[in-house]
Design an enzyme around this catalytic site. Structure first.
Site: not given
Length: 354
Positions: A53, A55, A80, A89, A179, A193, A205, A213
């Site tokens: 992590h 830290e 945590c 941590c 476009w 994405r 679509t 995608l």
């Protein structure tokens, strides 16, 4: 003076944390900075689940560990206090005798929820919280939405003409869509994405645009691909089914022939958006990026299942075509200009994390 210093170093924590956007799921993005007598002597951020992590990385980066006993550790999220894939941590901070910890915001997940702060205080550590809290919660809005609202954070995206159309009227020749934006905007969308865990479009679509995608114009993880199709008529020749990656299809027709996909039955009596959001939450998905088409976008908007909308408006007009969605209860938070379009980013009022 102390408050100003705290803000400055918390801003650095946020900068570090954001370097790993899209890479830390299911963990939040966290950056940590260690300051001694007004100077940064160590810093680090969490890169991905299962690795140290922020830290820990910050403490390990300090060359002279003796300085830790008179330093301040800054971190944008509560340390945590439990054993997961890595040790707590909070215990490492205590074992290194760091006397002061400044925290941007508490971790509201059930496993932490103030326990890290309590452990630090019980050891005699001075703890200060709430520094740039809004900014810290905004950075980890996906994580907090899942923890507090029990659903993924939902982002809508579309591009529209100046007269409010997202597409021209398609003819029988199956012409490609007009476009609207330029190359820089396309690269930006692929970067977006890479930051989200799942991406959703409707079957219309897929049939009309044959999208992949995935992330091609940016370096990053490909999102889980989700298709909404009550009829199951997605189109087996779609390039989607010839590329690597998981595809979920929410459909009312479980007999549809969609090889290589995971089909989830849409039930009667529940909206599609509710079922999709609920299922993705059960699968541990923290964010959903919805790219269209208009029917899908309007459905999620009408049902109130959206948190953020990113809307490009191009320079040209269509005169006719597919009407762009209309938002309700939105608040404009950001506006950017590109050579061929304007980008407006909206937040749904009432969805802000408080």
């Amino acid at each position: 003076m102390v408050e100003r210093e705290d803000i400055k170093f918390m801003q650095r924590c946020l900068e570090l944390a954001a370097k790993a956007e899209g890479l830390t799921y299911p963990n939040p993005m966290v950056g940590a900075v260690i300051v001694h007598e007004g100077k940064i002597i160590g810093e680090g951020f969490h890169l991905k689940a299962g690795t140290p992590h922020a830290e820990v990385n910050a403490i390990n980066s300090v060359s002279d560990k003796s300085l830790l006993t008179s330093s301040t550790l800054y971190v944008n999220l509560e340390p945590c206090s439990h054993f997961g894939k890595t040790p707590p941590c909070a215990d490492m901070i205590i074992s290194n005798s760091v006397p002061r910890v400044v925290i941007g915001t508490t971790d509201t997940s059930e496993r932490v929820s103030g326990k890290g702060i309590a452990r630090l205080k019980s050891s005699g550590c001075e703890v200060k919280t709430g520094i740039l809290e809004d900014e810290c919660r905004r950075l980890n809005r996906r994580f907090f939405t899942v923890m507090e609202k029990k659903r993924p954070y939902i982002i809508l995206k579309w591009a529209q003409s100046t007269d409010g159309y997202i597409d021209i009227m398609r003819g029988s020749d199956n012409c490609r869509p007009a476009w609207i934006t330029g190359k820089p905007e396309k690269v930006l969308v692929h970067k977006w994405r890479s930051c989200e865990q799942a991406i959703l479009v409707g079957a219309g679509t897929v049939r009309a645009d044959n999208p992949q995608l995935n992330v091609r114009e940016w370096t990053g993880n490909h999102p889980l691909r989700v298709i909404l199709s009550r009829s199951g008529a997605v189109g087996q020749n779609s390039v989607l089914f010839r590329t690597k990656g998981t595809i979920f299809v929410f459909t009312g027709n479980m007999n549809s022939d969609l090889p290589g996909t995971m089909k989830i039955r849409l039930k009667e009596g529940m909206t599609a958006s509710e079922q999709i959001v609920s299922y993705l939450y059960s699968e541990g998905i923290q964010s959903l990026f919805i790219e269209g088409g208009a029917e899908v976008l309007n459905h999620f908007i009408s049902e109130g299942y959206w948190d953020e909308a990113r809307v490009f408006t191009g320079e040209g007009s269509f005169g006719d075509g597919v009407k762009a969605p209309e938002l309700a209860n939105e608040r404009l938070t950001e506006c950017m200009l590109y050579s061929k379009s304007k980008l407006d980013i909206f937040i749904r009022k009432g969805s802000e994390l408080s």
